[in-house]
Enzyme design. Structure first.
Site, PDB file in Angstrom:
ATOM      1  N   GLY A  95       0.885  -1.111   0.052  1.00  0.00           N
ATOM      2  CA  GLY A  95       0.192   0.108  -0.032  1.00  0.00           C
ATOM      3  C   GLY A  95       0.899   1.288   0.058  1.00  0.00           C
ATOM      4  O   GLY A  95       2.027   1.087   0.038  1.00  0.00           O
TER       5      GLY A  95
ATOM      6  N   CYS B 274       5.548  -5.725   1.771  1.00  0.00           N
ATOM      7  CA  CYS B 274       5.805  -4.391   1.665  1.00  0.00           C
ATOM      8  C   CYS B 274       5.133  -3.335   2.625  1.00  0.00           C
ATOM      9  O   CYS B 274       5.881  -3.410   3.794  1.00  0.00           O
ATOM     10  CB  CYS B 274       5.024  -3.628   0.191  1.00  0.00           C
TER      11      CYS B 274
ATOM     12  N   ASN C 212       8.953  -1.377  -4.440  1.00  0.00           N
ATOM     13  CA  ASN C 212       8.284   0.102  -4.645  1.00  0.00           C
ATOM     14  C   ASN C 212       8.044   0.498  -3.438  1.00  0.00           C
ATOM     15  O   ASN C 212       6.984   0.349  -2.680  1.00  0.00           O
ATOM     16  CB  ASN C 212       7.265  -0.095  -5.474  1.00  0.00           C
TER      17      ASN C 212
ATOM     18  N   HIS D 122       8.291  -7.402  -3.484  1.00  0.00           N
ATOM     19  CA  HIS D 122       7.198  -8.098  -3.895  1.00  0.00           C
ATOM     20  C   HIS D 122       7.411  -9.208  -4.682  1.00  0.00           C
ATOM     21  O   HIS D 122       7.848  -9.562  -5.724  1.00  0.00           O
ATOM     22  CB  HIS D 122       6.521  -7.107  -5.124  1.00  0.00           C
TER      23      HIS D 122
ATOM     24  N   ASP E 145       5.119 -11.331  -5.940  1.00  0.00           N
ATOM     25  CA  ASP E 145       4.316 -11.571  -6.872  1.00  0.00           C
ATOM     26  C   ASP E 145       4.808 -10.888  -8.166  1.00  0.00           C
ATOM     27  O   ASP E 145       4.319 -11.132  -9.200  1.00  0.00           O
ATOM     28  CB  ASP E 145       2.911 -10.842  -6.371  1.00  0.00           C
TER      29      ASP E 145
END
Length: 362
Positions: free
Chosen positions: A218, A245, A287, A330, A332
């Site tokens: 988020g 994250c 990120n 991440h 994913d």
């Protein structure tokens, strides 16, 4: 093309040409080092409240397709590129990035010296910036007073609970601004995923009788989502838990650690991370602009499991006395290397192990 200006809070001005929506915007300016994956990045809700500088010089060369959305609309406030592709070509393409940006109301600027701009952000850190038609004294006044929303998670999270029902292991996913790729990774493994809003209570989650808990990624400062900490503290005591994250940062805060704002963060798909126990090296998609403070871990039950090899940032944690772990990157991917996708399997194996222990002690 119409001239536009990127104005930084330190006084720097970059001239370029407009594409997409020609609206003025102010946001935190950050850079992304990925060579591809611009569609996933722009729609990644972790970028809410931020303007992305793409360091790769040509952006948009394969257009926009139906498969690579991480959310339904742009999450980034605007994008800054050296060159926007004029003739994109790809068999999956349904429109150009320029057409999509205009349709979605997202401003962009092309023709910027993104190499010089990125060096400035690396030297001075991420900073506030404005994308405008005209540079005036009023722009600098507005930049000085501008503050990113402190409630970015509330803007990004789902407003209602929803489910992807299967006969597989049941995962309660708390949505702080999740990427669709997390849902795809769990669906690939046959999981029954129940998605809850960020402010859900532990009682509501437990009433759904899940087998495990996943804390999503988020946007923003994890301390702004501190309302989730009591829920995490209750859930980790009762069920296996994984954080990704922002979920990793909130997991750390829930267990007594602290976080800090990085100078310019990690945003890209080439970050090498070392798994300390296995001496395994994975290239990861990242990120984030905040990180867990390693010095704050001493009096906690948290153990560092992963670290970034360049700056030694804490990239993974494990709770010593419970079935719970988290990673800053991440697994994913989407976009990025799939080296760390095995962590979803580790999570499901941890759930199976916890269930076995419960059966043995029953």
């Amino acid at each position: 093309m119409k001239k536009r200006y990127l104005v930084l809070e330190n006084g720097s001005i970059y001239e370029g040409e407009a594409f997409g929506a020609e609206t003025d915007v102010m946001a935190e300016l950050v850079f992304n080092t990925g060579m591809s994956g611009y569609q996933e990045s722009i729609t990644d809700l972790s970028y809410r409240g931020e303007m992305i500088v793409f360091t790769y010089p040509l952006i948009g060369n394969y257009g926009i397709n139906r498969d690579d959305f991480e959310s339904l609309r742009p999450a980034a406030s605007a994008i800054v590129v050296h060159e926007i592709a004029r003739r994109p070509s790809n068999w999956r393409q349904m429109m150009s990035l320029t057409e999509w940006a205009e349709r979605m109301g997202m401003p962009g600027i092309t023709g910027v010296d993104t190499r010089a701009l990125t060096r400035e952000l690396r030297d001075q850190g991420a900073m506030k910036a404005a994308l405008v038609d005209e540079v005036t004294d009023d722009v600098f006044v507005q930049l000085r007073d501008f503050e990113t929303s402190a409630d970015l998670v509330a803007e990004a999270t789902t407003k209602t609970q929803y489910q992807n029902p299967t006969d597989g292991v049941s995962i309660a996913l708390i949505d702080f601004g999740l990427k669709n790729s997390i849902l795809r990774a769990l669906a690939k493994r046959g999981a029954n995923v129940m998605v809850f809003p960020a402010d859900v209570s532990a009682e509501t989650v437990l009433a759904a009788n899940p087998d495990g808990i996943l804390l999503s990624n988020g946007p923003g400062n994890p301390e702004d989502a501190a309302y989730a900490i009591p829920t995490i503290q209750t859930l980790q005591e009762q069920l296996p838990l994984m954080g990704i994250c922002l979920g990793h940062q909130l997991f750390a805060l829930a267990n007594g650690a602290q976080t800090y704002k990085m100078k310019f963060g990690h945003r890209g798909f080439n970050h090498a991370v070392r798994h300390l126990a296995h001496e395994r090296l994975d290239f990861t998609s990242q990120n984030h602009g905040y990180a867990v403070d390693r010095d704050s871990l001493g009096d906690t039950n948290l153990e560092v499991t992963h670290e970034e090899i360049n700056d030694l940032t804490v990239e993974g944690l494990r709770l010593k006395n419970h079935h719970a772990f988290s990673v800053q990157f991440h697994p994913d991917a989407a976009p990025g290397p799939h080296d760390a996708e095995y962590l979803f399997d580790d999570f499901l194996n941890m759930i199976a192990e916890a269930q076995k222990e419960t059966t043995q002690h029953a």
